[in-house]
Design an enzyme around this catalytic site. Structure first.
Site, PDB file in Angstrom:
ATOM      1  N   LEU A  36      61.666  23.008  17.124  1.00  0.00           N
ATOM      2  CA  LEU A  36      62.150  24.527  17.795  1.00  0.00           C
ATOM      3  C   LEU A  36      62.418  25.600  17.246  1.00  0.00           C
ATOM      4  O   LEU A  36      63.078  25.766  16.060  1.00  0.00           O
ATOM      5  CB  LEU A  36      63.618  24.340  18.288  1.00  0.00           C
ATOM      6  CG  LEU A  36      63.800  24.777  19.870  1.00  0.00           C
ATOM      7  CD1 LEU A  36      63.855  24.819  20.791  1.00  0.00           C
ATOM      8  CD2 LEU A  36      65.693  24.369  19.886  1.00  0.00           C
ATOM      9  N   ASP A  37      61.611  26.667  17.988  1.00  0.00           N
ATOM     10  CA  ASP A  37      61.465  27.888  16.546  1.00  0.00           C
ATOM     11  C   ASP A  37      62.771  28.472  16.455  1.00  0.00           C
ATOM     12  O   ASP A  37      63.996  28.758  17.164  1.00  0.00           O
ATOM     13  CB  ASP A  37      60.621  28.932  17.501  1.00  0.00           C
ATOM     14  CG  ASP A  37      59.116  28.707  17.808  1.00  0.00           C
ATOM     15  OD1 ASP A  37      58.971  27.798  16.864  1.00  0.00           O
ATOM     16  OD2 ASP A  37      58.412  28.756  18.948  1.00  0.00           O
ATOM     17  N   TYR A  38      62.602  29.234  15.178  1.00  0.00           N
ATOM     18  CA  TYR A  38      63.979  29.939  14.757  1.00  0.00           C
ATOM     19  C   TYR A  38      64.755  30.365  15.804  1.00  0.00           C
ATOM     20  O   TYR A  38      65.848  30.892  15.497  1.00  0.00           O
ATOM     21  CB  TYR A  38      63.474  30.932  13.476  1.00  0.00           C
ATOM     22  CG  TYR A  38      64.821  32.000  13.042  1.00  0.00           C
ATOM     23  CD1 TYR A  38      65.073  30.876  12.168  1.00  0.00           C
ATOM     24  CD2 TYR A  38      64.097  32.878  13.158  1.00  0.00           C
ATOM     25  CE1 TYR A  38      66.136  31.696  11.322  1.00  0.00           C
ATOM     26  CE2 TYR A  38      65.507  33.594  12.419  1.00  0.00           C
ATOM     27  CZ  TYR A  38      66.100  32.999  11.691  1.00  0.00           C
ATOM     28  OH  TYR A  38      67.602  33.829  10.780  1.00  0.00           O
TER      29      TYR A  38
ATOM     30  N   SER B 235      64.326  29.919  18.679  1.00  0.00           N
ATOM     31  CA  SER B 235      64.561  28.986  20.267  1.00  0.00           C
ATOM     32  C   SER B 235      66.409  29.077  19.609  1.00  0.00           C
ATOM     33  O   SER B 235      66.174  28.323  19.265  1.00  0.00           O
ATOM     34  CB  SER B 235      63.870  28.789  21.338  1.00  0.00           C
ATOM     35  OG  SER B 235      62.854  29.664  20.929  1.00  0.00           O
TER      36      SER B 235
END
Length: 212
Positions: free
Chosen positions: A47-49, A51
């Site tokens: 999960l992106d930084y 997000s």
């Protein structure tokens, strides 16, 4: 039974336990180690930084592969706050699939929703008095890099905030940012290995006599 950790990842937290750029970039970024103190577990997927939302972690390799493998097409549901008053046409395009630089996306489930009752983001999103925002619920079965953000931008509505609400059968229901809970998953037993039949003496080929 395999142990599974459901974690509500806050905004600007790395989906790993160390920051590889800390030595060269000065100020280290927040990591999972700031929130979770369970040894020998690893994220099943990413999960992106920038997000937020559901991240699954486990120490069981088979379960990790089962969740993260692209071949399984595990559905992932996101709540997306976008810039602008999103149109029905844009929602239809997202559902049908849009063309990105790395090719067309698969059909998805997309609908406009009312603003969900979620925690305030820190820091808050940028806001403009003259430009409204709206919310989408988007379910995809792919896992391309920053896919949801690229999809909404492709239909003219840039993502301002991205929250992953569900992965497969698991959701972040009841979890505040930085909180986690533990559950257990019943994995199917591995099929037994087939033993190679031992040939009978009658079926064995006679050895050739060695010449002296």
């Amino acid at each position: 039974m395999a142990e599974l950790i459901l974690f509500n990842k806050p905004f600007q937290v790395l989906s790993q336990f160390t920051d590889p750029g800390a030595a060269t970039e000065g100020q280290p970024r927040a990591t999972l180690a700031d929130w979770i103190h369970i040894p020998q577990i690893y994220p099943a997927g990413r999960l992106d930084y920038d997000s937020e939302g559901l991240l699954l972690l486990t120490g069981n390799g088979a379960l990790q592969h089962r969740i993260a493998s692209p071949a399984r097409h595990t559905p992932k549901t996101y709540w997306v706050q976008v810039e602008g008053d999103v149109t029905a046409g844009a929602v239809q395009k997202l559902a049908a699939g849009v063309t990105l630089k790395d090719g067309p996306t698969k059909p998805a489930q997309a609908r406009r929703i009312q603003a969900p009752e979620v925690w305030p983001r820190i820091p808050p999103i940028r806001s403009r008095d003259t430009i409204p925002t709206s919310w989408l619920e988007l379910t995809i079965t792919e896992g391309r890099n920053r896919q949801v953000r690229r999809m909404t931008a492709a239909v003219g509505f840039p993502t301002l905030r991205l929250i992953r609400y569900r992965i497969g059968d698991w959701s972040l229901e009841g979890l505040g940012p930085g909180e986690y809970r533990t559950t257990h998953v019943n994995l199917p037993a591995a099929p037994p290995r087939r033993k190679r039949p031992t040939p009978s003496r009658a079926s064995r080929k006679p050895r050739r006599a060695r010449r002296s």
